[in-house]
Design a protein around this motif. Structure first.
Motif, PDB file in Angstrom:
ATOM      1  N   PRO A 119       0.815  -1.219   0.000  1.00  0.00           N
ATOM      2  CA  PRO A 119       0.000   0.000   0.000  1.00  0.00           C
ATOM      3  C   PRO A 119       0.848   1.268   0.000  1.00  0.00           C
ATOM      4  CG  PRO A 119       0.038  -0.970   2.187  1.00  0.00           C
ATOM      5  CD  PRO A 119       0.700  -1.959   1.268  1.00  0.00           C
ATOM      6  N   GLN A 120       0.291   2.286  -0.631  1.00  0.00           N
ATOM      7  CA  GLN A 120       0.927   3.608  -0.600  1.00  0.00           C
ATOM      8  C   GLN A 120       0.271   4.523   0.437  1.00  0.00           C
ATOM      9  OE1 GLN A 120       0.017   3.066  -4.639  1.00  0.00           O
ATOM     10  NE2 GLN A 120       1.803   4.222  -5.316  1.00  0.00           N
ATOM     11  N   VAL A 142       5.029   3.112   1.485  1.00  0.00           N
ATOM     12  CA  VAL A 142       3.997   3.956   2.089  1.00  0.00           C
ATOM     13  C   VAL A 142       4.350   5.441   1.949  1.00  0.00           C
ATOM     14  CG1 VAL A 142       2.703   4.502   4.183  1.00  0.00           C
ATOM     15  CG2 VAL A 142       3.396   2.136   3.732  1.00  0.00           C
ATOM     16  N   ILE A 143       3.442   6.188   1.317  1.00  0.00           N
ATOM     17  CA  ILE A 143       3.583   7.642   1.207  1.00  0.00           C
ATOM     18  C   ILE A 143       3.209   8.296   2.532  1.00  0.00           C
ATOM     19  CG2 ILE A 143       2.730   9.725   0.051  1.00  0.00           C
ATOM     20  CD1 ILE A 143       1.972   7.895  -2.323  1.00  0.00           C
ATOM     21  N   PRO A 168       4.686   9.983   7.282  1.00  0.00           N
ATOM     22  CA  PRO A 168       3.788  10.973   7.900  1.00  0.00           C
ATOM     23  C   PRO A 168       2.385  10.399   8.075  1.00  0.00           C
ATOM     24  CG  PRO A 168       4.114  11.487   5.582  1.00  0.00           C
ATOM     25  CD  PRO A 168       5.055  10.363   5.896  1.00  0.00           C
ATOM     26  N   VAL A 169       1.745  10.797   9.161  1.00  0.00           N
ATOM     27  CA  VAL A 169       0.375  10.362   9.456  1.00  0.00           C
ATOM     28  C   VAL A 169      -0.450  11.582   9.840  1.00  0.00           C
ATOM     29  CG1 VAL A 169      -1.097   8.920  10.902  1.00  0.00           C
ATOM     30  CG2 VAL A 169       1.182   8.107  10.281  1.00  0.00           C
ATOM     31  N   ILE A 170      -1.620  11.715   9.238  1.00  0.00           N
ATOM     32  CA  ILE A 170      -2.551  12.763   9.639  1.00  0.00           C
ATOM     33  C   ILE A 170      -3.498  12.209  10.690  1.00  0.00           C
ATOM     34  CG2 ILE A 170      -4.470  14.218   8.889  1.00  0.00           C
ATOM     35  CD1 ILE A 170      -3.068  14.699   6.291  1.00  0.00           C
ATOM     36  N   ALA A 171      -3.511  12.855  11.848  1.00  0.00           N
ATOM     37  CA  ALA A 171      -4.369  12.439  12.962  1.00  0.00           C
ATOM     38  C   ALA A 171      -5.777  12.977  12.739  1.00  0.00           C
ATOM     39  CB  ALA A 171      -3.798  12.931  14.288  1.00  0.00           C
ATOM     40  N   ASN A 367       0.694  15.932  -1.583  1.00  0.00           N
ATOM     41  CA  ASN A 367       1.892  16.504  -0.944  1.00  0.00           C
ATOM     42  C   ASN A 367       2.955  15.441  -0.681  1.00  0.00           C
ATOM     43  OD1 ASN A 367       1.263  19.530  -0.043  1.00  0.00           O
ATOM     44  ND2 ASN A 367      -0.614  18.330   0.179  1.00  0.00           N
ATOM     45  N   ARG A 368       2.936  14.388  -1.490  1.00  0.00           N
ATOM     46  CA  ARG A 368       3.914  13.301  -1.310  1.00  0.00           C
ATOM     47  C   ARG A 368       5.333  13.840  -1.444  1.00  0.00           C
ATOM     48  NH1 ARG A 368       2.313   9.245  -6.022  1.00  0.00           N
ATOM     49  NH2 ARG A 368       3.899   7.996  -4.978  1.00  0.00           N
ATOM     50  N   GLY A 369       6.190  13.380  -0.531  1.00  0.00           N
ATOM     51  CA  GLY A 369       7.576  13.818  -0.525  1.00  0.00           C
ATOM     52  C   GLY A 369       7.822  15.115   0.205  1.00  0.00           C
ATOM     53  N   GLN A 370       6.765  15.826   0.597  1.00  0.00           N
ATOM     54  CA  GLN A 370       6.921  17.117   1.270  1.00  0.00           C
ATOM     55  C   GLN A 370       6.615  17.054   2.773  1.00  0.00           C
ATOM     56  OE1 GLN A 370       4.940  20.351  -0.910  1.00  0.00           O
ATOM     57  NE2 GLN A 370       4.835  19.005  -2.696  1.00  0.00           N
TER      58      GLN A 370
END
Length: 416
Positions: A119-120, A142-143, A168-171, A367-370
């Motif tokens: 998964p990405q 994983v992105i 990164p994870v968005i809560a 915003n992948r990579g940022q």
């Protein structure tokens, strides 16, 4: 496409459930229409461990129509709605591995099935999927990810602080339009719904002990009081305990509340907040329920140790005869009572939470990579947009600031 569900013949019934949920989730349906046109998730593989309910079905359908290839497993062995799982597999080509009543081994096996597909994007409810990916060192593709609940955010914050978090994870849980509504209004109603379905007891006049006064505990306490219950709050945090006092609740430590309560509901995210020592102090006929994510808040093993017999007396209600001769009743095996004994949150409140989920997934991809490997809050513009869309769907018009008022709020020279 792959799937593993209890009974694929339930798909038609599940389709009806999904249509009902979609009717009551207008915000997410508005977002779906936009994403289906733009396909921002084309080529993205999503692995999701969520409660497989009709509301989750609306979310994963949205991700699929946004272009994603979705693999779904359950975040609780007792929370899956089997008809919904069947419908998602048959009609929507969602790769579902979930059924109600999974063993612990099956629960983790299903998670392993979805992570085999590199998964990405990772969506989780409780943190088990995030932890499994890190334990097995399978994070290279994983992105980023999202996390739905307080318990999972706590675990991810610990991973971040220990320097082991790899993406990164968005809560999502931290979004204003999530915790103030899902946690408070959603769990407040659905936990009581689960207790009533399992027991059919009268709440009016009962002494109800709410263990934990976070947003979930606040919601449960408020609705119990509204039903005529006498509410005691058990809370270890001084600020929250003070707030509960100022709201008019009696605040006691568990050792004292244990002797007084008729119904106990845990909502802390912590372990053994009701211990076997507490249980032995309880009244004959006390009812124990858990509204926290994991089945660790009530010491179920300890309860077994201090019991001389047990039997299922009603669906989702197990009677334990204690060594002191008293009887207590454990609901839903100590698991999430709102999802195990009822249907979980109403669709209207999940409309907010899952709108945040969908938009957060798109934000991560765009915003992948940022984004660095840490836990992020939901971007404010997403939170506010979800609120705006929800108000529109309810036909509610809010006030708008004038140009003069906006300018006043940006200056510092003028006061009185």
């Amino acid at each position: 496409m792959e799937y593993l569900v209890k009974d694929i013949s339930l798909a038609e019934q599940g389709k009806n459930q999904l249509e009902w949920a979609e009717m009551h989730m207008p915000t997410l349906m508005r977002i779906r229409a936009e994403l289906e046109e733009k396909k921002p998730l084309r080529g993205i593989t999503v692995a999701a461990v969520l409660h497989v309910t009709k509301e989750t079905g609306v979310l994963v359908r949205t991700l699929k129509r946004a272009g994603a290839d979705v693999f779904l497993a359950a975040s609780n062995p007792l929370s899956t709605q089997d008809d919904v799982a069947a419908a998602l597999a048959k009609y929507d080509e969602i790769n579902v591995f979930a059924w109600r009543g999974e063993t612990e081994a099956e629960y983790y096996s299903n998670m392993e099935k979805i992570i085999k597909h590199s998964p990405q994007i990772v969506m989780d409810d409780g943190g088990d999927l995030h932890a499994l990916l890190h334990d097995k060192n399978l994070t290279d593709t994983v992105i980023g990810g999202t996390e739905e609940t307080t318990t999972g955010v706590v675990r991810l914050k610990a991973m971040e602080e220990q320097g082991v978090l790899k993406y990164p994870v968005i809560a999502v849980n931290n979004a204003y339009t999530k915790y103030l509504f899902d946690n408070r209004f959603g769990t407040g109603q659905s936990a009581i719904d689960g207790i009533l379905r399992a027991t059919n007891v009268l709440l009016a006049g009962k002494i109800c002990v709410v263990v934990g006064y976070g947003w979930v505990g606040r919601g449960i306490a408020s609705r119990l009081r509204g039903a005529g219950a006498r509410v005691i709050v058990v809370e270890a945090n001084a600020l929250r305990a003070l707030e509960a006092v100022m709201e008019g609740y009696e605040v006691l430590p568990m050792r004292k509340a244990a002797e007084m309560g008729d119904i106990f509901i845990t909502a802390t995210g912590n372990i053994n907040v009701i211990s076997k020592e507490h249980i032995l102090k309880m009244k004959n006929g006390a009812i124990l329920a858990n509204a926290g994510h994991f089945n660790v808040e009530i010491d179920v093993e300890g309860l077994k140790q201090v019991s001389r017999s047990r039997r299922v007396i009603r669906p989702y209600t197990e009677e334990y005869e204690l060594i002191n001769g008293k009887k207590v009743y454990l609901l839903a095996e100590g698991r999430l009572v709102n999802l195990a004994a009822a249907e979980g949150h109403p669709s209207e409140v999940m409309d907010l939470s899952f709108s945040n989920q969908a938009l957060s997934v798109v934000y991560i991809v765009q915003n992948r990579g940022q984004m660095t490997p840490k836990v992020f809050d939901v971007p404010r513009e997403i939170d506010e947009r979800v609120a705006e869309l929800k108000l529109e769907s309810m036909g509610i018009e809010k006030e708008e600031l004038t140009q003069q008022q906006r300018e006043y709020m940006r200056q510092w020279r003028y006061g009185t």
